[in-house]
Design an enzyme around this catalytic site. Structure first.
Site, short mmCIF file in Angstrom:
data_model
loop_
_atom_site.label_atom_id
_atom_site.label_comp_id
_atom_site.label_asym_id
_atom_site.label_seq_id
_atom_site.Cartn_x
_atom_site.Cartn_y
_atom_site.Cartn_z
N ASP A 89 2.06 -22.14 41.19
CA ASP A 89 2.63 -22.30 39.95
C ASP A 89 2.56 -23.62 39.25
OD1 ASP A 89 3.74 -19.79 40.68
OD2 ASP A 89 5.78 -20.15 40.31
N LYS A 151 5.01 -18.47 32.95
CA LYS A 151 6.53 -18.81 33.64
C LYS A 151 7.19 -19.67 32.66
CE LYS A 151 8.37 -21.07 37.55
NZ LYS A 151 8.17 -21.72 39.19
N LYS A 180 7.00 -14.41 34.27
CA LYS A 180 8.07 -14.94 35.47
C LYS A 180 9.27 -15.71 34.52
CE LYS A 180 8.57 -17.64 39.26
NZ LYS A 180 7.90 -18.37 40.58
#
Length: 221
Positions: A89, A151, A180
């Site tokens: 990430d 995300k 996300k």
């Protein structure tokens, strides 16, 4: 709904101890979460603890500010994968985005994707710092650069995931890129709302309480 398979069981606090990481991995095994999400220092231990399970080892790149160089993010990614990370990430270069330097933003993501290879890449937009237009641009650049997911948040800035942001991100990236939700997802009701808005993964330190229905004392990352 198998809620456990939406959850990235997360512990990114700077004062996380080995004992806390061990507990995180034990819980992830017990509840069969999608992944654990830990800082790069803890990747190797997490990978060892989760060997033989279905739980993925996710780590963070350029975290939490996103303001490191392209080269350092790529190197950090290679190092994380060598230590056993199976998802990364990365934090978008928010300052470059807000400066209008879209080429740098895209190159930054593409460099991490190249370093990651087949490893799943999620791009953290830090939505609380962006305008609606910037959120859309960030999503589009992420997809163009090869991201597998977008995300919402690091959990370390001024705000976390909102249903509105998840819906906007899903609308922008379409059905084939993941979304996300992270930051402030502390209970099952919130998690379900995020999923219904379009989230395909939930990043939270409250995963156990979400799947068991217990009250949480987690940070709500």
């Amino acid at each position: 709904m198998n809620m456990n398979k939406y959850i990235d069981h997360t512990l990114l606090k700077p004062d996380a101890t080995q004992e806390m990481i061990d507990k995180l991995c034990q819980e992830a095994r017990e509840h069969d979460f999608m992944s654990v999400c830990v800082n790069p220092y803890w990747v190797k231990r997490s990978a060892e603890l989760l060997a033989g399970s279905d739980v993925k080892v996710c780590t963070v790149i350029g975290f939490p500010l996103g303001a490191s160089t392209i080269e350092s993010k790529a190197a950090e990614t290679r190092d994380a994968i060598a230590n056993g990370a199976t998802e990364v990430d990365m934090v978008l270069n928010v300052g470059a985005l807000k400066s209008g330097d879209l080429e740098t933003v895209k190159k930054d993501i593409a460099a991490v994707k190249q370093a990651a290879g087949d490893i799943l890449l999620k791009v953290i937009l830090e939505t609380c710092l962006l305008t609606e237009e910037e959120k859309v641009v960030a999503c589009k650049l992420s997809v163009e650069a090869g991201a597998d997911y977008v995300k919402t948040s690091t959990g370390f800035s001024t705000g976390g995931a909102t249903v509105e942001d998840i819906a906007l991100m899903r609308k922008t990236v379409g059905p084939n890129v993941g979304v996300k939700a992270s930051g402030g997802v502390r209970d099952g009701e919130t998690a379900v709302a995020m999923i219904e808005a379009g989230a395909s993964r939930i990043g939270t330190s409250s995963g156990v309480s979400i799947v068991t229905g217990a009250k949480t004392t987690g940070s709500g990352y």
